[in-house]
Design an enzyme around this catalytic site. Structure first.
Site, PDB file in Angstrom:
ATOM      1  N   LYS A  15     -48.732  -6.158  15.124  1.00 52.06           N
ATOM      2  CA  LYS A  15     -48.330  -5.051  14.915  1.00 52.06           C
ATOM      3  C   LYS A  15     -48.618  -3.945  16.098  1.00 52.06           C
ATOM      4  CE  LYS A  15     -47.623  -4.918   9.926  1.00 52.06           C
ATOM      5  NZ  LYS A  15     -47.771  -3.931   8.767  1.00 52.06           N
ATOM      6  N   ASP A  41     -43.835   1.068   7.638  1.00 49.89           N
ATOM      7  CA  ASP A  41     -44.795   1.045   6.347  1.00 49.89           C
ATOM      8  C   ASP A  41     -45.080   2.256   5.718  1.00 49.89           C
ATOM      9  OD1 ASP A  41     -45.033  -1.898   6.667  1.00 49.89           O
ATOM     10  OD2 ASP A  41     -46.732  -1.779   7.945  1.00 49.89           O
TER      11      ASP A  41
END
Ligand code: ATR
Length: 287
Positions: free
Chosen positions: A71, A107
Protein backbone atom coordinates in the site's frame (compact mmCIF):
# COMPACT_ATOMS: atom_id res chain seq x y z
CA UNK A 1 -21.50 -13.21 -17.62
CA UNK A 2 -19.93 -14.22 -20.90
CA UNK A 3 -16.28 -13.27 -21.33
CA UNK A 4 -15.63 -11.90 -24.80
CA UNK A 5 -13.30 -9.57 -26.69
CA UNK A 6 -14.62 -6.51 -24.84
CA UNK A 7 -14.36 -7.81 -21.29
CA UNK A 8 -12.52 -5.37 -19.02
CA UNK A 9 -10.30 -6.55 -16.18
CA UNK A 10 -9.94 -5.26 -12.65
CA UNK A 11 -8.06 -7.01 -9.89
CA UNK A 12 -6.16 -7.10 -6.65
CA UNK A 13 -2.39 -6.95 -6.28
CA UNK A 14 -0.77 -7.99 -3.00
CA UNK A 15 0.82 -10.94 -1.28
CA UNK A 16 -0.88 -13.12 -0.21
CA UNK A 17 -4.15 -12.62 -2.09
CA UNK A 18 -5.80 -16.03 -2.08
CA UNK A 19 -8.13 -15.33 0.86
CA UNK A 20 -9.48 -12.07 -0.57
CA UNK A 21 -13.22 -11.36 -0.61
CA UNK A 22 -12.87 -8.48 -3.08
CA UNK A 23 -13.88 -10.64 -6.09
CA UNK A 24 -17.25 -11.17 -4.36
CA UNK A 25 -17.75 -7.40 -4.15
CA UNK A 26 -16.74 -6.45 -7.69
CA UNK A 27 -18.10 -9.40 -9.60
CA UNK A 28 -21.45 -8.99 -7.83
CA UNK A 29 -21.52 -5.29 -8.72
CA UNK A 30 -20.58 -6.05 -12.34
CA UNK A 31 -23.48 -8.51 -12.46
CA UNK A 32 -25.92 -5.99 -10.90
CA UNK A 33 -24.89 -3.24 -13.33
CA UNK A 34 -24.64 -5.58 -16.34
CA UNK A 35 -21.04 -4.45 -16.86
CA UNK A 36 -18.77 -6.62 -19.00
CA UNK A 37 -16.05 -6.73 -16.32
CA UNK A 38 -14.26 -9.38 -14.28
CA UNK A 39 -12.23 -8.96 -11.10
CA UNK A 40 -9.39 -11.36 -10.29
CA UNK A 41 -6.58 -11.66 -7.72
CA UNK A 42 -2.94 -11.21 -8.83
CA UNK A 43 -0.23 -12.32 -6.36
CA UNK A 44 2.86 -10.11 -6.72
CA UNK A 45 6.24 -11.42 -5.57
CA UNK A 46 8.46 -9.20 -3.38
CA UNK A 47 10.37 -6.65 -5.45
CA UNK A 48 7.99 -6.92 -8.43
CA UNK A 49 5.43 -4.23 -7.61
CA UNK A 50 6.82 -1.77 -10.16
CA UNK A 51 6.80 -4.45 -12.88
CA UNK A 52 3.25 -5.41 -11.86
CA UNK A 53 1.92 -1.83 -12.18
CA UNK A 54 3.74 -1.23 -15.49
CA UNK A 55 2.47 -4.58 -16.80
CA UNK A 56 -1.07 -3.80 -15.75
CA UNK A 57 -0.88 -0.47 -17.59
CA UNK A 58 0.46 -2.20 -20.70
CA UNK A 59 -2.43 -4.66 -20.54
CA UNK A 60 -4.89 -1.77 -20.09
CA UNK A 61 -6.24 -3.21 -16.88
CA UNK A 62 -9.01 -0.81 -15.87
CA UNK A 63 -8.35 -0.70 -12.15
CA UNK A 64 -6.58 -2.43 -9.30
CA UNK A 65 -6.90 -2.72 -5.57
CA UNK A 66 -3.70 -2.87 -3.61
CA UNK A 67 -3.30 -4.80 -0.39
CA UNK A 68 -0.59 -5.81 2.08
CA UNK A 69 2.38 -5.34 1.78
CA UNK A 70 2.31 -2.84 -1.10
CA UNK A 71 0.00 0.00 0.00
CA UNK A 72 2.88 2.41 0.56
CA UNK A 73 5.43 0.96 -1.85
CA UNK A 74 3.02 1.29 -4.79
CA UNK A 75 2.96 5.10 -4.49
CA UNK A 76 6.29 5.54 -6.27
CA UNK A 77 4.92 3.58 -9.25
CA UNK A 78 2.01 5.92 -9.94
CA UNK A 79 1.38 8.82 -12.34
CA UNK A 80 -0.76 10.69 -9.83
CA UNK A 81 -1.83 10.36 -6.21
CA UNK A 82 -5.06 11.72 -4.76
CA UNK A 83 -4.13 14.29 -2.04
CA UNK A 84 -5.97 12.39 0.70
CA UNK A 85 -4.15 9.13 -0.12
CA UNK A 86 -0.87 11.05 -0.26
CA UNK A 87 -1.51 12.49 3.19
CA UNK A 88 -2.28 9.05 4.63
CA UNK A 89 0.71 7.60 2.82
CA UNK A 90 -1.23 4.55 1.67
CA UNK A 91 -3.00 3.72 -1.58
CA UNK A 92 -5.47 0.86 -1.92
CA UNK A 93 -7.05 1.67 -5.29
CA UNK A 94 -5.50 2.40 -8.69
CA UNK A 95 -7.55 4.00 -11.43
CA UNK A 96 -6.34 3.90 -15.02
CA UNK A 97 -5.20 7.27 -16.40
CA UNK A 98 -3.15 8.15 -19.50
CA UNK A 99 0.24 6.48 -19.18
CA UNK A 100 -0.45 4.61 -15.92
CA UNK A 101 -2.54 4.87 -12.77
CA UNK A 102 -3.81 7.36 -10.24
CA UNK A 103 -3.82 6.16 -6.62
CA UNK A 104 -6.63 6.63 -4.10
CA UNK A 105 -7.33 5.49 -0.57
CA UNK A 106 -10.89 4.18 -0.36
CA UNK A 107 -10.28 2.39 2.98
CA UNK A 108 -10.73 5.61 4.87
CA UNK A 109 -13.82 6.83 3.06
CA UNK A 110 -15.07 3.22 3.24
CA UNK A 111 -14.82 3.27 7.02
CA UNK A 112 -16.64 6.60 7.08
CA UNK A 113 -19.51 5.28 4.92
CA UNK A 114 -19.65 2.10 7.02
CA UNK A 115 -19.97 4.16 10.19
CA UNK A 116 -22.58 6.43 8.62
CA UNK A 117 -24.59 3.39 7.55
CA UNK A 118 -24.68 2.28 11.21
CA UNK A 119 -25.52 5.77 12.48
CA UNK A 120 -22.10 6.23 14.14
CA UNK A 121 -20.89 9.82 14.28
CA UNK A 122 -17.31 11.09 14.29
CA UNK A 123 -17.95 14.85 14.34
CA UNK A 124 -17.72 16.18 17.88
CA UNK A 125 -17.15 12.71 19.36
CA UNK A 126 -14.71 11.68 22.07
CA UNK A 127 -12.88 8.73 20.49
CA UNK A 128 -10.48 6.05 21.68
CA UNK A 129 -8.38 4.63 18.86
CA UNK A 130 -6.46 1.43 19.61
CA UNK A 131 -3.29 0.92 17.58
CA UNK A 132 -0.85 3.04 15.61
CA UNK A 133 -0.07 0.84 12.60
CA UNK A 134 -0.98 1.59 8.98
CA UNK A 135 -4.70 1.01 9.51
CA UNK A 136 -4.97 3.12 12.66
CA UNK A 137 -2.93 5.90 11.12
CA UNK A 138 -5.56 6.23 8.39
CA UNK A 139 -8.34 6.15 10.98
CA UNK A 140 -6.61 8.88 13.02
CA UNK A 141 -6.46 11.00 9.89
CA UNK A 142 -10.12 10.33 9.11
CA UNK A 143 -11.18 11.31 12.65
CA UNK A 144 -9.18 14.54 12.49
CA UNK A 145 -10.55 15.46 9.06
CA UNK A 146 -14.16 14.64 9.98
CA UNK A 147 -14.15 16.85 13.05
CA UNK A 148 -13.71 14.48 16.01
CA UNK A 149 -13.79 16.28 19.36
CA UNK A 150 -10.74 14.42 20.70
CA UNK A 151 -8.98 11.19 19.77
CA UNK A 152 -7.01 9.30 22.42
CA UNK A 153 -4.59 7.19 20.40
CA UNK A 154 -3.49 4.24 22.54
CA UNK A 155 -0.68 1.98 21.40
CA UNK A 156 1.59 -0.70 22.94
CA UNK A 157 4.61 1.18 21.59
CA UNK A 158 4.11 4.76 22.79
CA UNK A 159 6.68 6.20 20.36
CA UNK A 160 4.61 5.07 17.41
CA UNK A 161 1.46 6.63 18.87
CA UNK A 162 3.35 9.85 19.40
CA UNK A 163 4.69 9.86 15.85
CA UNK A 164 1.27 9.26 14.29
CA UNK A 165 -0.38 11.89 16.50
CA UNK A 166 2.23 14.47 15.66
CA UNK A 167 1.99 13.80 11.96
CA UNK A 168 -1.81 13.83 11.78
CA UNK A 169 -2.08 16.93 14.00
CA UNK A 170 0.44 18.75 11.82
CA UNK A 171 -1.10 17.72 8.52
CA UNK A 172 -4.64 18.56 9.49
CA UNK A 173 -3.77 21.67 11.48
CA UNK A 174 -5.93 20.36 14.34
CA UNK A 175 -4.42 19.47 17.69
CA UNK A 176 -6.93 16.68 18.16
CA UNK A 177 -4.96 13.43 18.54
CA UNK A 178 -3.55 12.69 22.01
CA UNK A 179 -1.05 9.81 22.10
CA UNK A 180 -1.02 7.43 25.07
CA UNK A 181 0.47 4.06 25.88
CA UNK A 182 -1.96 1.15 26.20
CA UNK A 183 -1.70 0.93 30.00
CA UNK A 184 -2.68 4.57 30.29
CA UNK A 185 -6.33 3.75 29.56
CA UNK A 186 -6.88 4.09 33.32
CA UNK A 187 -6.07 7.79 32.94
CA UNK A 188 -8.72 8.49 30.29
CA UNK A 189 -11.04 11.32 31.37
CA UNK A 190 -14.46 10.26 32.71
CA UNK A 191 -17.09 9.82 30.05
CA UNK A 192 -18.37 7.46 27.38
CA UNK A 193 -16.40 6.93 24.20
CA UNK A 194 -16.61 5.61 20.68
CA UNK A 195 -13.73 3.09 20.50
CA UNK A 196 -12.18 2.03 17.20
CA UNK A 197 -10.05 -1.14 17.34
CA UNK A 198 -7.29 -0.90 14.74
CA UNK A 199 -4.69 -3.39 16.03
CA UNK A 200 -4.20 -6.89 14.70
CA UNK A 201 -5.02 -8.39 18.12
CA UNK A 202 -8.04 -10.72 17.98
CA UNK A 203 -7.60 -11.59 14.32
CA UNK A 204 -8.13 -15.31 13.50
CA UNK A 205 -6.59 -17.64 14.61
CA UNK A 206 -5.85 -15.75 17.88
CA UNK A 207 -9.53 -15.11 18.48
CA UNK A 208 -9.30 -15.28 22.28
CA UNK A 209 -7.26 -12.10 22.58
CA UNK A 210 -8.22 -8.44 23.00
CA UNK A 211 -5.73 -5.62 23.17
CA UNK A 212 -7.18 -4.53 26.54
CA UNK A 213 -8.86 -7.21 28.64
CA UNK A 214 -9.84 -5.20 31.73
CA UNK A 215 -13.64 -4.88 31.94
CA UNK A 216 -13.31 -1.47 33.59
CA UNK A 217 -12.04 -0.19 30.24
CA UNK A 218 -15.16 -1.43 28.45
CA UNK A 219 -17.41 0.46 30.87
CA UNK A 220 -16.12 3.60 29.16
CA UNK A 221 -17.34 2.54 25.70
CA UNK A 222 -20.78 3.27 24.25
CA UNK A 223 -19.88 1.96 20.79
CA UNK A 224 -17.04 -0.29 19.65
CA UNK A 225 -15.98 -0.59 16.02
CA UNK A 226 -13.42 -3.28 15.22
CA UNK A 227 -11.69 -3.09 11.84
CA UNK A 228 -11.36 -6.90 11.98
CA UNK A 229 -14.14 -9.00 10.38
CA UNK A 230 -12.67 -12.47 10.82
CA UNK A 231 -13.76 -13.71 13.33
CA UNK A 232 -17.25 -12.25 12.85
CA UNK A 233 -17.31 -11.22 16.49
CA UNK A 234 -13.93 -10.39 18.03
CA UNK A 235 -13.24 -10.60 21.75
CA UNK A 236 -13.07 -6.78 21.76
CA UNK A 237 -16.62 -6.67 20.38
CA UNK A 238 -17.81 -9.26 22.89
CA UNK A 239 -16.38 -7.29 25.80
CA UNK A 240 -18.01 -4.08 24.52
CA UNK A 241 -21.39 -5.82 24.29
CA UNK A 242 -21.07 -7.53 27.67
CA UNK A 243 -20.58 -4.10 29.19
CA UNK A 244 -23.71 -2.68 27.56
CA UNK A 245 -22.24 -1.08 24.42
CA UNK A 246 -23.00 -1.59 20.72
CA UNK A 247 -20.33 -3.35 18.66
CA UNK A 248 -19.64 -3.59 14.94
CA UNK A 249 -17.07 -5.51 12.91
CA UNK A 250 -15.11 -4.32 9.87
CA UNK A 251 -17.06 -6.09 7.12
CA UNK A 252 -18.99 -2.96 6.14
CA UNK A 253 -15.68 -1.10 5.85
CA UNK A 254 -14.49 -3.81 3.47
CA UNK A 255 -17.77 -3.52 1.58
CA UNK A 256 -17.65 0.26 1.18
CA UNK A 257 -13.96 0.51 0.30
CA UNK A 258 -14.84 -1.85 -2.57
CA UNK A 259 -18.00 0.02 -3.50
CA UNK A 260 -16.06 3.30 -3.73
CA UNK A 261 -13.33 1.65 -5.85
CA UNK A 262 -15.99 0.25 -8.19
CA UNK A 263 -17.56 3.72 -8.47
CA UNK A 264 -14.18 5.23 -9.39
CA UNK A 265 -13.44 2.58 -12.02
CA UNK A 266 -16.84 2.71 -13.69
CA UNK A 267 -18.04 6.28 -13.05
CA UNK A 268 -21.25 5.04 -11.48
CA UNK A 269 -23.08 5.44 -8.19
CA UNK A 270 -23.74 2.19 -6.31
CA UNK A 271 -27.23 2.23 -4.79
CA UNK A 272 -27.96 1.26 -1.18
CA UNK A 273 -29.89 -1.71 -2.53
CA UNK A 274 -26.91 -2.99 -4.54
CA UNK A 275 -24.58 -2.46 -1.57
CA UNK A 276 -27.01 -4.53 0.52
CA UNK A 277 -26.93 -7.38 -1.98
CA UNK A 278 -23.11 -7.38 -1.97
CA UNK A 279 -23.06 -7.29 1.82
CA UNK A 280 -25.37 -10.31 1.95
CA UNK A 281 -22.99 -12.26 -0.27
CA UNK A 282 -19.96 -11.24 1.81
CA UNK A 283 -21.70 -12.20 5.02
CA UNK A 284 -22.32 -15.74 3.75
CA UNK A 285 -18.59 -16.35 4.17
CA UNK A 286 -18.88 -15.86 7.93
CA UNK A 287 -22.28 -16.85 9.30
P1 ATR B 1 -1.66 -2.54 10.07
O1 ATR B 1 -0.96 -1.91 8.93
O2 ATR B 1 -2.67 -3.57 9.69
O3 ATR B 1 -2.23 -1.53 11.02
P2 ATR B 1 0.75 -2.91 11.62
O4 ATR B 1 1.30 -1.70 10.99
O5 ATR B 1 1.61 -4.12 11.74
O6 ATR B 1 -0.55 -3.40 10.86
O7 ATR B 1 0.19 -2.50 13.06
C1 ATR B 1 -0.27 -3.42 13.99
C2 ATR B 1 -0.83 -2.71 15.22
O8 ATR B 1 -1.24 -3.71 16.16
C3 ATR B 1 0.20 -1.87 15.94
O9 ATR B 1 -0.46 -0.77 16.56
C4 ATR B 1 0.74 -2.84 17.00
O10 ATR B 1 1.31 -2.23 18.13
P3 ATR B 1 2.87 -1.81 18.13
O11 ATR B 1 2.95 -0.52 17.37
O12 ATR B 1 3.20 -1.65 19.56
O13 ATR B 1 3.61 -2.94 17.46
C5 ATR B 1 -0.52 -3.55 17.37
N1 ATR B 1 -0.27 -4.86 17.98
C6 ATR B 1 0.09 -6.00 17.33
N2 ATR B 1 0.22 -7.02 18.22
C7 ATR B 1 -0.06 -6.51 19.45
C8 ATR B 1 -0.13 -7.06 20.77
N3 ATR B 1 0.11 -8.35 20.99
N4 ATR B 1 -0.47 -6.25 21.79
C9 ATR B 1 -0.73 -4.93 21.57
N5 ATR B 1 -0.70 -4.36 20.35
C10 ATR B 1 -0.38 -5.12 19.29
Amino acid sequence: MEIDGKTRICGLIGNPVEHTLSPVIHNTLAERFGHNLVYVPFPVEPGRIEDAVAGAAALQILGLNVTVPYKSEVISCLREVDPLAGAIGAVNTLVSVTGGYKGYNTDMEGLYRAMESEGIRIAGEEIILLGAGGASRAVAYLCAVKGAGRVYLLNRTFDKAQKVAEEVNNRTGRNVISPMSLEEYVKLPEGKYLAIQGTSVGLAPNVEAAVIEDRAFYDKIHTGFDLIYSPWETKFMRLVKENGGDAYNGLKMLLYQGVIAYELWNQVQVSKEDAKVVYGRLKRHFV
